[in-house]
Write an enzyme that holds these catalytic residues in place. Structure first.
Site, mmCIF file in Angstrom:
data_model
loop_
_atom_site.group_PDB
_atom_site.id
_atom_site.type_symbol
_atom_site.label_atom_id
_atom_site.label_comp_id
_atom_site.label_asym_id
_atom_site.label_seq_id
_atom_site.Cartn_x
_atom_site.Cartn_y
_atom_site.Cartn_z
ATOM 1 N N ASP A 289 4.620 -21.186 -18.463
ATOM 2 C CA ASP A 289 5.623 -20.624 -18.559
ATOM 3 C C ASP A 289 6.457 -20.840 -17.419
ATOM 4 O OD1 ASP A 289 5.426 -19.560 -21.199
ATOM 5 O OD2 ASP A 289 4.187 -18.275 -20.388
ATOM 6 N N GLU B 69 -6.335 -19.535 -23.990
ATOM 7 C CA GLU B 69 -5.926 -20.732 -23.404
ATOM 8 C C GLU B 69 -6.911 -20.966 -22.053
ATOM 9 O OE1 GLU B 69 -1.537 -21.786 -24.402
ATOM 10 O OE2 GLU B 69 -1.697 -19.907 -23.232
ATOM 11 N N SER C 74 5.781 -25.551 -27.071
ATOM 12 C CA SER C 74 6.622 -25.999 -27.670
ATOM 13 C C SER C 74 6.275 -27.547 -26.862
ATOM 14 C CB SER C 74 8.422 -25.799 -27.292
ATOM 15 O OG SER C 74 8.278 -25.542 -25.722
#
EC number: 5.3.1.6
Length: 230
Positions: free
Chosen positions: A90, A109, A34
């Site tokens: 995270d 990633e 996000s």
């Protein structure tokens, strides 16, 4: 196992600030999540205004958003290198080691982020910690997950197969593999654990990002806190 916390405004400030780093002619790694999505949208608006860049997406979702935002996309094989990668995390510690993989995209990633001349993490304050303590995502070949579980337990971890939401069965990554979320408690030595995880047969990639992050942009209620690797 996506992480929650932070406000959308905090995420937007971090993502848009990182997007300002993108320069004419850059190849940009487009992260997943996000907060990275705010950066992708901001880069898309700059492209609409005439900025010439190419994006290397790290997941199905970032590819779709890049196309929607009007960013020309390419694969890592089509470029000589990546000038800048922008991605979320995270959790990130005081030494800028990070845990990624809540969106199940950490293998791609890591390849893109490691190829970049500069890797910038965008985050909200809920992702910042003194030490890493979240479960570490470990992507494994499907036929090896039981054996890898035993090996992870031997390293002192408590692995759990990630289950899918709104469907029966486990999460399957974009690469066709399974995910084990492994709780090691507080990770005192991320570098040593990273090396140990990489050496396990059947492990495709894990979510510890050590000595890769150059800069962290943490969005706050009234601005952006910038942290650089020492």
């Amino acid at each position: 196992m996506k992480t929650t916390g932070g406000t959308d405004d905090q995420k937007r400030r971090a993502g848009e600030r990182a997007a300002e780093l993108v320069a004419e002619g850059d190849v940009v790694g487009l992260g997943t999540g996000s907060t990275a999505a705010h950066a992708i949208r901001a880069i898309g608006r700059a492209v609409d205004e005439g900025l010439d860049v190419r994006g290397v997406p790290t997941s199905f979702d970032s590819r779709a958003l890049a196309r929607q935002s009007g960013i020309p996309i390419c694969s890592l094989d089509e470029v000589d290198g990546v000038d800048l990668a922008i991605d979320g995390a995270d959790q990130i510690d005081a030494d800028l080691s990070a845990i990624k993989g809540g969106g199940a995209a950490h293998a791609r990633e890591k390849v893109v982020d490691a190829a970049a001349d500069r890797f910038v993490v965008v985050a909200d304050p809920s992702k910042v910690a003194e030490s890493l303590s979240r479960p570490v995502p470990v992507e494994v070949l499907p036929d090896t997950h039981a054996a890898v579980e035993r090996d992870l337990e031997g390293l002192g971890g408590a692995p759990t197969l990630r289950r899918a939401e709104r469907k029966d069965g486990p999460v399957v990554t974009d690469n066709g593999n399974l995910l084990l979320d492994c709780d090691f408690g507080v990770v005192e030595d991320p570098a040593s654990l990273s090396t140990a995880l990489s050496g396990l047969p059947g492990v495709v990639e894990h979510g510890l990002f050590v000595d890769l992050v150059d800069t962290v942009y943490v969005g706050t209620d009234d601005g952006v806190d910038v942290r650089e690797r020492g």
